[in-house]
Design a protein around this motif. Sequence first.
Motif, mmCIF file in Angstrom:
data_model
loop_
_atom_site.group_PDB
_atom_site.id
_atom_site.type_symbol
_atom_site.label_atom_id
_atom_site.label_comp_id
_atom_site.label_asym_id
_atom_site.label_seq_id
_atom_site.Cartn_x
_atom_site.Cartn_y
_atom_site.Cartn_z
ATOM 1 N N ALA A 126 -2.332 -4.976 -3.745
ATOM 2 C CA ALA A 126 -2.232 -3.941 -2.935
ATOM 3 C C ALA A 126 -1.166 -2.853 -3.048
ATOM 4 O O ALA A 126 -1.021 -1.715 -3.061
ATOM 5 C CB ALA A 126 -2.538 -4.198 -1.466
ATOM 6 N N GLN A 127 -0.061 -3.637 -3.188
ATOM 7 C CA GLN A 127 1.457 -2.630 -3.202
ATOM 8 C C GLN A 127 1.546 -1.975 -4.502
ATOM 9 O O GLN A 127 1.838 -0.795 -4.441
ATOM 10 C CB GLN A 127 2.588 -3.713 -3.297
ATOM 11 C CG GLN A 127 3.007 -4.168 -1.823
ATOM 12 C CD GLN A 127 4.100 -5.200 -1.721
ATOM 13 O OE1 GLN A 127 4.187 -5.644 -2.896
ATOM 14 N NE2 GLN A 127 4.643 -5.450 -0.614
ATOM 15 N N GLU A 161 -7.259 4.879 2.369
ATOM 16 C CA GLU A 161 -7.481 3.578 3.077
ATOM 17 C C GLU A 161 -7.260 2.752 1.666
ATOM 18 O O GLU A 161 -7.843 3.175 0.624
ATOM 19 C CB GLU A 161 -8.478 3.509 3.580
ATOM 20 C CG GLU A 161 -8.521 2.192 4.436
ATOM 21 C CD GLU A 161 -9.619 2.271 5.588
ATOM 22 O OE1 GLU A 161 -9.166 2.512 6.839
ATOM 23 O OE2 GLU A 161 -10.888 1.762 5.282
ATOM 24 N N LEU A 162 -6.712 1.517 1.875
ATOM 25 C CA LEU A 162 -6.923 0.373 1.036
ATOM 26 C C LEU A 162 -7.371 -0.731 1.873
ATOM 27 O O LEU A 162 -6.346 -1.478 2.528
ATOM 28 C CB LEU A 162 -5.510 0.394 0.142
ATOM 29 C CG LEU A 162 -5.642 -0.140 -1.150
ATOM 30 C CD1 LEU A 162 -4.235 0.186 -1.802
ATOM 31 C CD2 LEU A 162 -6.025 -1.500 -1.142
ATOM 32 N N GLY A 163 -8.450 -1.165 1.471
ATOM 33 C CA GLY A 163 -8.728 -2.367 2.183
ATOM 34 C C GLY A 163 -8.502 -3.828 1.367
ATOM 35 O O GLY A 163 -8.473 -3.934 0.272
ATOM 36 N N VAL A 164 -8.031 -4.774 2.227
ATOM 37 C CA VAL A 164 -7.579 -5.803 1.635
ATOM 38 C C VAL A 164 -8.352 -7.120 2.737
ATOM 39 O O VAL A 164 -8.098 -7.233 4.033
ATOM 40 C CB VAL A 164 -6.047 -6.250 1.720
ATOM 41 C CG1 VAL A 164 -5.891 -7.827 0.909
ATOM 42 C CG2 VAL A 164 -5.405 -5.209 0.961
ATOM 43 N N HIS A 165 -9.073 -7.913 1.900
ATOM 44 C CA HIS A 165 -10.047 -8.883 2.723
ATOM 45 C C HIS A 165 -9.919 -10.249 2.124
ATOM 46 O O HIS A 165 -10.108 -10.404 1.055
ATOM 47 C CB HIS A 165 -11.510 -8.443 2.795
ATOM 48 C CG HIS A 165 -11.568 -6.898 2.665
ATOM 49 N ND1 HIS A 165 -11.453 -6.216 4.193
ATOM 50 C CD2 HIS A 165 -11.635 -5.791 2.187
ATOM 51 C CE1 HIS A 165 -11.665 -4.920 4.355
ATOM 52 N NE2 HIS A 165 -11.742 -4.596 2.837
ATOM 53 N N ALA A 166 -9.727 -11.231 3.378
ATOM 54 C CA ALA A 166 -9.588 -12.651 2.779
ATOM 55 C C ALA A 166 -10.744 -13.365 3.234
ATOM 56 O O ALA A 166 -11.263 -13.401 4.445
ATOM 57 C CB ALA A 166 -8.383 -13.337 3.393
ATOM 58 N N LEU A 167 -11.209 -14.188 2.291
ATOM 59 C CA LEU A 167 -12.414 -15.267 2.441
ATOM 60 C C LEU A 167 -11.797 -16.616 2.394
ATOM 61 O O LEU A 167 -10.917 -17.066 1.518
ATOM 62 C CB LEU A 167 -13.461 -14.978 1.492
ATOM 63 C CG LEU A 167 -14.525 -13.796 1.562
ATOM 64 C CD1 LEU A 167 -13.714 -12.541 1.380
ATOM 65 C CD2 LEU A 167 -15.484 -14.018 0.564
#
Length: 261
Positions: free
Chosen positions: A165-166, A195-201
Motif C-alpha cells: 500500500a505504501q 482512496e486505497l483500500g486494504v482488506h484482511a481475510l
Amino acid sequence: MSIPVIIMGAKGRMGSTLTHLAMESDQFTVSGVVERAEYSKGLETLGCPVMHDLAELLPSCPGATVIDFTAPEVSLDSARKASKTGNPIVIGTTGLSADQQAELETMARDIPIFWSPNMSIGVNALVRILPMLERILGEAYDMEITEIHHHHKKDAPSGTAVKLAQVLAESRGWKMDEVGNYGRQGIIGARPEKELGVHALRGGDVVGDHTVYFFGPGERVEVTHRAHSRENFARGALRAAAWLSSRKPGRLYSMGQLLGE
Ligand SMILES: NC(=O)C1=CN([C@@H]2O[C@H](COP(=O)(O)OP(=O)(O)OC[C@H]3O[C@@H](n4cnc5c(N)ncnc54)[C@H](OP(=O)(O)O)[C@@H]3O)[C@@H](O)[C@H]2O)C=CC1
Ligand SMILES: O=C(O)C1=N[C@H](C(=O)O)C[C@H](O)C1
C-alpha cells in the motif's frame, strides 16, 4: 566459511522452519536457539545451545547473526540486546508500531540491522514492478489490496500489505494516513477517488496471499502473490543473514538493498 546464526522463537512457525533449514545447510552454523522456557521442550535434540534469554547466548557468540521472527516487543528487545554486543540482526516480525520502527532505525546506526515484512523474492519483485503498473494505468484506476492469512496470525493488515500500500500510495503522490481504508461496513457512500483500500481475510492454514487490484474503466488488473510454504520466507531470511554479515551499520537494510535497488 560457515555463517553463525542464532534463531529466536525456535518453536514458532518461522523459527522452526529457519532452524531446520539453517541446520541442513553447509553455509550456516546454528550457534544457538532461544525459546520461552515453557515451550522449549524437545529443542535439546537440536544439538545446539538452547536458551530462554538472548542476552545469555550473545556473549559466547561474537559475530553471530540473530534471526528474529517473533512478536514486535520481542524483536525490539532482541535488537537492543544485539546492540550491546554488536551482533547483526535480521528481523522478519510484522505489526511494528511507528515508534518501534523508528527505534530500529536508530539502532541501525550502530549495528547491522535488516528488516523486511516479507523475505520472499516474489513479493519483493512485486514491490519493484508496482510503481510501473501504477504509472502506466494512471489515476483512472482505483487501487485496492486484499491479503489472506492463517487463523493464528496476530496482526492485520499484514506487514506485506502495508508495504504494498505504501509503495502504491507513494507512486501516486498520496499518503496512506490520508487515503487508507481498512475495511468497509454500512452506508458508506460512493468510493472516493482518492482512496486505497486494504482488506484482511483470516482462516485455516493459508501461508500468505496478497492481491493488488487496479480497477479501471471496462477492465481490471489483478496481481497476486501466493506463498506455498514458509520455506521461501526462511530462505530469504537466511540469504539476508549471509548478506548482512559483511555489511556495516549506518541504515536499516531491507530486501530492496539486498536485491540491488
Ligand atoms: N517477513 C516475513 O517474510 C515473514 C514474517 N512473518 C512474521 O513473523 C512473526 C512470527 O510469525 P510466526 O512464526 O507465524 O509466529 P509464531 O507465533 O508461530 O512464532 C513466534 C515465536 O516466537 C516465540 N516467542 C514469543 N516470545 C518470545 C520470547 N520472549 N523469547 C523467545 N521466543 C519468543 C513464540 O513463542 P510462544 O508460542 O510462547 O508465544 C513463538 O514460538 C509474525 O510477526 C509474522 O507476521 C511470518 C512469516 C514471514
Ligand atoms: O504472519 C505470517 O504468516 C506472515 N506474515 C508476513 C506479513 O505480515 O506480511 C509475511 C507473510 O505474508 C506471512
